[in-house]
Design an enzyme around this catalytic site. Structure first.
Site, PDB file in Angstrom:
ATOM      1  N   TYR A 161       4.391  18.889  57.046  1.00 35.08           N
ATOM      2  CA  TYR A 161       3.339  19.806  56.598  1.00 35.08           C
ATOM      3  C   TYR A 161       3.837  20.548  55.367  1.00 35.08           C
ATOM      4  CZ  TYR A 161      -0.059  23.673  56.755  1.00 35.08           C
ATOM      5  OH  TYR A 161      -1.038  24.586  56.458  1.00 35.08           O
ATOM      6  N   ASP A 256      10.740  20.666  50.146  1.00 38.64           N
ATOM      7  CA  ASP A 256       9.986  21.818  50.649  1.00 38.64           C
ATOM      8  C   ASP A 256      10.871  22.584  51.628  1.00 38.64           C
ATOM      9  OD1 ASP A 256       8.248  23.600  51.797  1.00 38.64           O
ATOM     10  OD2 ASP A 256       6.680  22.142  52.252  1.00 38.64           O
ATOM     11  N   LYS A 294       8.012  32.174  53.527  1.00 37.93           N
ATOM     12  CA  LYS A 294       8.442  32.821  54.762  1.00 37.93           C
ATOM     13  C   LYS A 294       9.596  33.818  54.562  1.00 37.93           C
ATOM     14  CE  LYS A 294       6.762  28.862  57.426  1.00 37.93           C
ATOM     15  NZ  LYS A 294       5.656  29.237  58.262  1.00 37.93           N
TER      16      LYS A 294
HETATM   17  C1  LIG Z   1       7.293  23.340  55.294  1.00 35.91           C
HETATM   18  C2  LIG Z   1       6.081  24.161  54.945  1.00 35.91           C
HETATM   19  N1  LIG Z   1       5.534  24.047  53.728  1.00 35.91           N
HETATM   20  C3  LIG Z   1       4.467  24.762  53.365  1.00 35.91           C
HETATM   21  C4  LIG Z   1       3.880  25.645  54.252  1.00 35.91           C
HETATM   22  C5  LIG Z   1       2.695  26.423  53.794  1.00 35.91           C
HETATM   23  O1  LIG Z   1       3.008  27.774  53.691  1.00 35.91           O
HETATM   24  P1  LIG Z   1       1.864  28.890  53.801  1.00 35.91           P
HETATM   25  O2  LIG Z   1       1.395  28.899  55.211  1.00 35.91           O
HETATM   26  O3  LIG Z   1       2.544  30.142  53.366  1.00 35.91           O
HETATM   27  O4  LIG Z   1       0.783  28.472  52.855  1.00 35.91           O
HETATM   28  C6  LIG Z   1       4.421  25.794  55.538  1.00 35.91           C
HETATM   29  C7  LIG Z   1       3.855  26.712  56.556  1.00 35.91           C
HETATM   30  O5  LIG Z   1       2.808  27.123  56.653  1.00 35.91           O
HETATM   31  C8  LIG Z   1       5.539  25.021  55.896  1.00 35.91           C
HETATM   32  O6  LIG Z   1       6.087  25.117  57.101  1.00 35.91           O
HETATM   33  N1  LIG Z   2       3.648  25.529  61.174  1.00 39.76           N
HETATM   34  C1  LIG Z   2       2.965  26.492  60.353  1.00 39.76           C
HETATM   35  C2  LIG Z   2       3.917  27.008  59.339  1.00 39.76           C
HETATM   36  O1  LIG Z   2       5.055  26.666  59.266  1.00 39.76           O
HETATM   37  C3  LIG Z   2       2.409  27.563  61.206  1.00 39.76           C
HETATM   38  C4  LIG Z   2       1.789  28.692  60.426  1.00 39.76           C
HETATM   39  C5  LIG Z   2       0.310  28.561  60.306  1.00 39.76           C
HETATM   40  O2  LIG Z   2      -0.176  27.530  59.839  1.00 39.76           O
HETATM   41  O3  LIG Z   2      -0.389  29.521  60.665  1.00 39.76           O
END
Ligand SMILES: Cc1ncc(COP(=O)(O)O)c(C=O)c1O
Ligand SMILES: N[C@H](C=O)CCC(=O)O
Length: 458
Positions: A161, A256, A294
């Site tokens: 993701y 990422d 994060k």
């Molecule tokens: C590996 C990774 N990339 C991107 C994202 C996207 O970050 P955000 O939720 O701050 O948009 C997340 C989590 O949501 C993630 O775990």
């Molecule tokens: N797995 C997601 C981020 O790392 C969980 C956060 C979200 O999508 O609300």
């Protein structure tokens, strides 16, 4: 070891339907105004059933719901809360920044300090652009890669993701994996066609893709430690192979680290491999671009795209790749990020390593003692538990064979014991500096209570 019983499944289905009256009333009120009652899908508990009460507050390792019930938190704002909730140093930095003004739409010294802090800890981050979400960071990384190469195709891996930009919502993990619908509606066929999806860790598939389409590939993007289909240990040599293929074919390697950055270890997932390479006398590989989120915001919205200076200088106003944000580098958010990063010294990582290792080993030992088939995925301080699997998975297909119903049962049982697990079998478990040996004991005891109860079923 035995699989989780069908009696348990039935019990689980019942549990999924069981909702206390207060929770039901709250869920209805929230769902009346917020789609699904939430502002981000995994919060809806669709992966485990039932309805959560809203959260009222959190301090240290404990999160408290609207009914005043405390839970030992193993979600930690999906990894952002690495120093524990409402850490006094972070709260005081936020207060001080807020009292100087909430947002200026102009550059501040603290933004530069945060970017320097990132570069000092993560050498491939030669230049840094701060944004507000991980989604923006990965989306911008793809744009830079396409501009740099003049190519369209992005390679991603199934079950990983990278946020919710169109190009990356194909075969995605996290909430999409939980819902069983890994491709989002609303993404045009044209956009999806430019995203090539490969099985994670599959050396042949990757080599073949480059042999056949190398001249069309702008970038390969991967999580430094896949943690959005549970935690997957990157197979040895896989990242080096991506790096070599990208270099040979003129593609950009995007790592990422939104989730793993400054969390899996002091220099994220990349740092773990760099250290191993150095120890083995090998020249470490390096990403061309890297994304963070994060931890660098310490619980407020800060993320970043960073990497090779020549690529980063393609960004406007220097270059032709446009990217902007009204609240990018927001002073209050940056203050939280800086205060958080400054708490992350060697002792902090030693603590996170010790507690996360004790927790994954303790949980695994108890599950094993109850004869419950399971595997633990881990890399550095990141880990998660897969019920029903004999060995730690690598691909999304492997992960899909886990027993998500048994996870739901464990989730609700541990909730009853005052522990908040992630509400999905596809997410990582997070510890923070506020988690202690006693907290590990509490989690292990709760696993004993769950495993013991399940073991008594006919
Ligand atoms: C590996 C990774 N990339 C991107 C994202 C996207 O970050 P955000 O939720 O701050 O948009 C997340 C989590 O949501 C993630 O775990
Ligand atoms: N797995 C997601 C981020 O790392 C969980 C956060 C979200 O999508 O609300």
């Amino acid at each position: 070891m035995r699989p989780v019983s069908s009696t348990l499944r039935t019990k689980m289905q019942r549990l999924g339907l069981r909702t206390l009256r207060g929770e039901q009333a709250w869920a209805e009120r929230a769902a009346d105004i917020l789609p699904g009652g939430v502002n981000s899908p995994v919060r809806a508990w669709n992966g485990v059933g039932g309805h959560p009460l809203p959260i009222a507050s959190a301090a240290g390792a404990v999160i408290t719901d609207g009914a005043g019930r405390d839970y030992l938190d193993l979600v930690d704002s999906w990894g952002a809360g690495i120093v524990g909730h409402a850490h006094p140093a972070v709260v005081s930095a936020v207060r001080a920044a807020a009292s100087n003004g909430l947002s200026f739409g102009a550059t501040t010294e603290a933004e530069v300090e945060l970017a320097e802090e990132i570069r000092d800890r993560y050498e491939p981050a030669q230049k840094v652009r701060l944004v507000s979400t991980g989604t923006e960071a990965t989306m911008t990384a793809l744009r830079i890669a396409r501009a740099a190469t003049g190519r369209d195709v992005i390679v991603k891996f199934a079950g990983l993701y990278h946020g919710h930009s169109d190009a990356l919502l194909v075969a995605a993990g996290s909430g999409l994996a939980t819902s069983g619908v890994p491709d989002s509606a609303g993404v045009t066929k044209a956009v999806a066609a430019d995203t090539m999806v490969l099985p994670y860790g599959d050396v042949d598939a990757l080599t073949d893709a480059f042999a056949e389409h190398g001249s069309r590939i702008a970038a390969v993007i991967t999580e430094a430690v896949p943690a959005n289909m549970g935690v997957i240990a990157p197979p040895a040599g896989f990242h080096r192979l991506i790096s070599d293929l990208c270099r040979n074919e003129g593609a950009v390697f995007i790592v990422d680290e939104v989730l793993s950055g400054f969390r899996a270890g002091p220099a994220g997932g990349w740092g773990l491999e760099r250290d191993a390479d150095i120890a083995a006398g090998r020249e470490p590989w390096a990403p061309d671009l890297v994304t963070f989120g994060k931890v660098i915001g310490g619980g407020l919205p800060v993320a970043a795209v960073a990497g090779r200076a020549d690529l980063m200088d393609l960004l406007a106003p220097l270059g032709a790749v446009y990217q902007a944000g009204t609240l990018s580098g927001n002073p209050v958010a940056v203050a939280a990020g800086l205060a958080t990063m400054r708490l992350l010294d060697d002792d902090a990582y030693a603590h996170l390593t010790r507690v996360s290792t004790m927790m994954r080993r303790g949980v695994s030992a108890e599950l094993a003692s109850h004869g419950i088939t399971h595997a633990v995925g881990h890399a550095g301080t990141l880990f998660s538990v897969f019920l029903g699997l004999e060995e730690a998975p690598v691909t999304f297909d492997d992960v899909s064979r886990q027993d998500a119903l048994a996870y739901s049962d464990m989730f609700h049982s541990l909730r009853g014991s005052g522990i908040a697990l992630p509400p999905s079998a596809y997410e990582a478990w997070f510890v923070s500096l506020a988690h202690t040996d006693e907290h590990v004991g509490k989690v292990v005891d709760a696993i004993i209570a769950w495993g013991g109860r399940e073991a008594k079923q006919p």
